[in-house]
Design a protein around this motif. Structure first.
Motif, short mmCIF file in Angstrom:
data_model
loop_
_atom_site.label_atom_id
_atom_site.label_comp_id
_atom_site.label_asym_id
_atom_site.label_seq_id
_atom_site.Cartn_x
_atom_site.Cartn_y
_atom_site.Cartn_z
N SER A 322 40.14 25.58 38.11
CA SER A 322 41.53 25.96 38.32
C SER A 322 41.89 27.31 37.70
CB SER A 322 42.46 24.87 37.76
OG SER A 322 42.13 24.58 36.42
N ILE A 323 41.40 27.58 36.50
CA ILE A 323 41.71 28.86 35.85
C ILE A 323 41.05 30.01 36.61
CG2 ILE A 323 41.42 30.23 33.75
CD1 ILE A 323 41.79 27.74 32.14
N LEU A 324 39.85 29.77 37.11
CA LEU A 324 39.14 30.81 37.86
C LEU A 324 39.93 31.22 39.08
CD1 LEU A 324 36.67 32.56 38.49
CD2 LEU A 324 35.66 30.58 39.65
N ILE A 325 40.41 30.26 39.88
CA ILE A 325 41.10 30.63 41.11
C ILE A 325 42.45 31.27 40.81
CG2 ILE A 325 42.24 28.41 41.51
CD1 ILE A 325 40.67 30.83 44.10
N TYR A 326 43.06 30.88 39.69
CA TYR A 326 44.32 31.50 39.30
C TYR A 326 44.11 32.98 38.99
CZ TYR A 326 48.69 32.39 36.81
OH TYR A 326 49.90 32.92 36.41
N LEU A 327 43.04 33.30 38.28
CA LEU A 327 42.76 34.69 37.91
C LEU A 327 42.16 35.49 39.06
CD1 LEU A 327 41.20 34.12 34.37
CD2 LEU A 327 43.43 35.15 34.86
N ALA A 328 41.38 34.83 39.91
CA ALA A 328 40.60 35.54 40.93
C ALA A 328 41.48 36.30 41.92
CB ALA A 328 39.71 34.57 41.68
N GLY A 329 42.67 35.78 42.17
CA GLY A 329 43.55 36.44 43.14
C GLY A 329 43.95 37.85 42.75
N GLU A 330 43.87 38.17 41.45
CA GLU A 330 44.20 39.51 40.98
C GLU A 330 43.04 40.49 41.16
OE1 GLU A 330 47.29 40.67 39.59
OE2 GLU A 330 47.76 38.86 40.74
N PHE A 331 41.85 39.97 41.41
CA PHE A 331 40.67 40.84 41.45
C PHE A 331 39.90 40.75 42.76
CE2 PHE A 331 41.46 39.39 37.09
CZ PHE A 331 41.66 40.61 36.45
N ILE A 332 40.17 39.74 43.58
CA ILE A 332 39.48 39.57 44.85
C ILE A 332 40.50 39.59 45.98
CG2 ILE A 332 38.02 38.05 46.24
CD1 ILE A 332 36.95 36.85 43.66
N ASP A 333 40.23 40.37 47.02
CA ASP A 333 41.14 40.47 48.16
C ASP A 333 40.80 39.36 49.17
OD1 ASP A 333 42.81 41.15 50.22
OD2 ASP A 333 42.34 43.29 50.20
N PHE A 334 41.34 38.19 48.94
CA PHE A 334 41.06 37.05 49.82
C PHE A 334 41.67 37.26 51.21
CE2 PHE A 334 40.65 34.98 45.61
CZ PHE A 334 39.38 34.44 45.76
N GLU A 335 42.79 37.97 51.28
CA GLU A 335 43.42 38.20 52.58
C GLU A 335 42.54 39.06 53.47
OE1 GLU A 335 47.62 39.85 54.50
OE2 GLU A 335 47.44 39.51 52.33
N TYR A 336 41.86 40.04 52.88
CA TYR A 336 40.95 40.88 53.66
C TYR A 336 39.82 40.03 54.25
CZ TYR A 336 37.45 44.44 54.74
OH TYR A 336 36.54 45.23 55.38
N ALA A 337 39.29 39.14 53.41
CA ALA A 337 38.22 38.26 53.89
C ALA A 337 38.73 37.32 54.99
CB ALA A 337 37.66 37.45 52.72
N ALA A 338 39.97 36.83 54.83
CA ALA A 338 40.54 35.93 55.83
C ALA A 338 40.70 36.65 57.17
CB ALA A 338 41.88 35.39 55.34
N LYS A 339 41.15 37.90 57.14
CA LYS A 339 41.30 38.67 58.36
C LYS A 339 39.94 38.91 59.03
CE LYS A 339 45.55 41.10 57.08
NZ LYS A 339 46.17 42.40 56.70
N PHE A 340 38.92 39.12 58.19
CA PHE A 340 37.57 39.34 58.73
C PHE A 340 37.07 38.11 59.47
CE2 PHE A 340 32.96 38.96 58.26
CZ PHE A 340 32.53 40.15 58.82
N PHE A 341 37.26 36.93 58.87
CA PHE A 341 36.73 35.70 59.45
C PHE A 341 37.63 35.10 60.53
CE2 PHE A 341 34.46 35.63 55.32
CZ PHE A 341 33.16 35.52 55.80
N PHE A 342 38.93 35.28 60.39
CA PHE A 342 39.86 34.61 61.31
C PHE A 342 40.64 35.58 62.21
CE2 PHE A 342 39.29 31.78 57.71
CZ PHE A 342 39.01 30.56 58.33
N GLY A 343 40.41 36.87 62.02
CA GLY A 343 41.17 37.86 62.79
C GLY A 343 40.99 37.71 64.28
N GLY A 344 39.77 37.43 64.71
CA GLY A 344 39.51 37.28 66.14
C GLY A 344 40.24 36.10 66.73
N LEU A 345 40.26 34.99 66.02
CA LEU A 345 40.96 33.81 66.50
C LEU A 345 42.46 34.04 66.55
CD1 LEU A 345 40.86 30.85 67.35
CD2 LEU A 345 40.91 30.22 64.93
N VAL A 346 42.99 34.75 65.55
CA VAL A 346 44.42 35.05 65.53
C VAL A 346 44.83 35.84 66.76
CG1 VAL A 346 46.21 36.39 64.33
CG2 VAL A 346 44.64 34.94 63.02
N GLY A 347 43.94 36.73 67.19
CA GLY A 347 44.25 37.56 68.35
C GLY A 347 44.43 36.79 69.64
N PHE A 348 43.89 35.58 69.74
CA PHE A 348 44.02 34.77 70.94
C PHE A 348 45.35 34.04 71.01
CE2 PHE A 348 39.34 35.03 70.81
CZ PHE A 348 39.11 35.48 72.12
N LEU A 349 46.09 34.00 69.91
CA LEU A 349 47.35 33.26 69.88
C LEU A 349 48.49 34.14 70.36
CD1 LEU A 349 46.91 31.52 66.40
CD2 LEU A 349 46.50 30.53 68.66
#
Length: 383
Positions: A322-349
């Protein structure tokens, strides 16, 4: 602070993982699930559709401006409560093995200080701001301090001493806020500008305050948060008792009855001492503490008593880091990764709210996948 592989038993003063209570890891993961950003899905749907149910849920995932209570207010005190629940399993087992109280107390204090430092870094980054611009109050700092003082009370006070500390802090805090005058305001004025905690923060806290005249994670308002951890210690002590002395059914019943009583007492106290998260009033502590007991009772009954645990894995993966994920958001761009993996699917909606909701869900999925990778590697961030 250390990144450690899983061991046979929990580290001292470390709230994760507690293997003998799967319900605790699951509840912690359930709590962190919303902090990870699950609430953003409801906010997006509410904003872009205006649907009534979505607006209601989105409203519950916000904090009141000042007095009042919403579901989102429970997330922070619930985490402090759970740190208390784990204490009898970690410190208690060490005491029974003959470890010296002084050595355990040193580790408890060290963990508290480390969490305060991590909270300062989380708020301000590393060496990015001058001293006078730093914000020293933080969520991690409050978790560290509240847990530290509660654990020290656990080490050096018996059951009666803990009860005296619990009720003494709640009543003493009420007396302080209602009887001690604030210069220019008088006594008992519980506004942001005139409350005693805000005045103490302006007087003693270095750097800047989160709300300029008040910090919701300030000095004086940390006192009642200790009671959230002490209540967790009571619950953990009860759950750790041998089943032959107290059956699982009786444990569950005691948690449910006490939880309901505390919630009712908190709402009654609200008439004279408003429920207020910013001030962490005694009434707020009772309501959040009571709800924490009720949630723990439900999770304990379903998972540890009835044995329905197949569904818990999703939340356990989160709860064990729990502490790791709380801190990780300040140092890892999870949204960038989400766009990379799910961006194509989003485009179909075709509908914009579906695109936004899917992206928010994608961020959650990426975060969970990161935690799952750490879980499979048996690597957990411990403080």
């Amino acid at each position: 602070m250390s990144v450690a592989t899983a061991s046979a038993e929990p580290g001292v003063a470390q709230p994760l993982p507690v293997k003998r209570l799967l319900s605790l890891d699951t509840l912690r993961g359930f709590d962190m699930f919303w902090i990870m950003g699950a609430e953003d899905v409801f906010h997006v749907i509410a904003k872009m559709t205006g649907w009534g149910w979505a607006l209601f849920l989105a409203d519950q995932f916000t904090h009141p401006e000042w007095n009042g209570f919403r579901a989102y207010d429970l997330i922070f005190p619930l985490f402090i409560f759970m740190a208390g629940v784990s204490t009898p399993f970690s410190l208690g087992s060490r005491l029974e093995k003959g470890d010296a109280k002084a050595a355990l107390a040193k580790k408890v204090v060290t963990r508290g200080v480390v969490l305060v430092i991590l909270g300062i870094i989380y708020n301000n980054g590393l060496f990015e701001k001058p001293w006078h611009e730093l914000r020293f109050g933080s969520v991690l700092g409050r978790i560290g301090l509240a847990g530290m003082f509660a654990q020290l009370i656990y080490l050096y006070a018996g059951d009666k001493g803990r009860y005296y500390a619990f009720f003494g802090i709640l009543l003493g805090y009420w007396a302080l806020l209602t009887l001690v005058p604030v210069p220019g305001c008088g006594a008992g004025v519980l506004t942001m500008e005139c409350s005693l905690p805000g005045y103490i923060d302006r007087l003693l806290m270095p750097g800047h305050l989160y709300k300029t005249v008040h910090d919701p994670e300030g000095l004086l308002s940390t006192l009642p948060a200790i009671c959230n951890a002490l209540l967790g210690i009571y619950a953990g002590t009860l759950l750790r008792k041998d089943g032959r002395s107290v059956s699982q059914e009786k444990k569950t019943t005691r948690l449910l009855v006490l939880g309901a009583a505390f919630v009712a007492a908190g709402w009654l106290w609200d008439f004279v001492f408003p429920i207020n998260k910013n001030l962490w009033t005694s009434s707020f502590m009772l309501v959040t503490g009571g709800l924490s007991l009720l949630l723990l009772a439900v999770f304990y009954w379903i998972i540890d008593v009835k044995g329905y645990h197949k569904w818990t894995f999703f939340f356990t993966v989160i709860g064990m880091n729990s502490i790791l994920i709380y801190l990780a958001g300040e140092f890892i761009d999870f949204e960038y990764a989400a766009k990379f993996f799910f961006g194509g699917l989003v485009g179909f909606l075709s509908q914009e709210w579906l695109k936004a909701a899917l992206l928010m869900t994608g961020v959650l999925a990426v975060k969970w996948a990161f935690l799952y990778f750490m879980y499979k590697k048996k690597t957990f961030l411990r403080v």
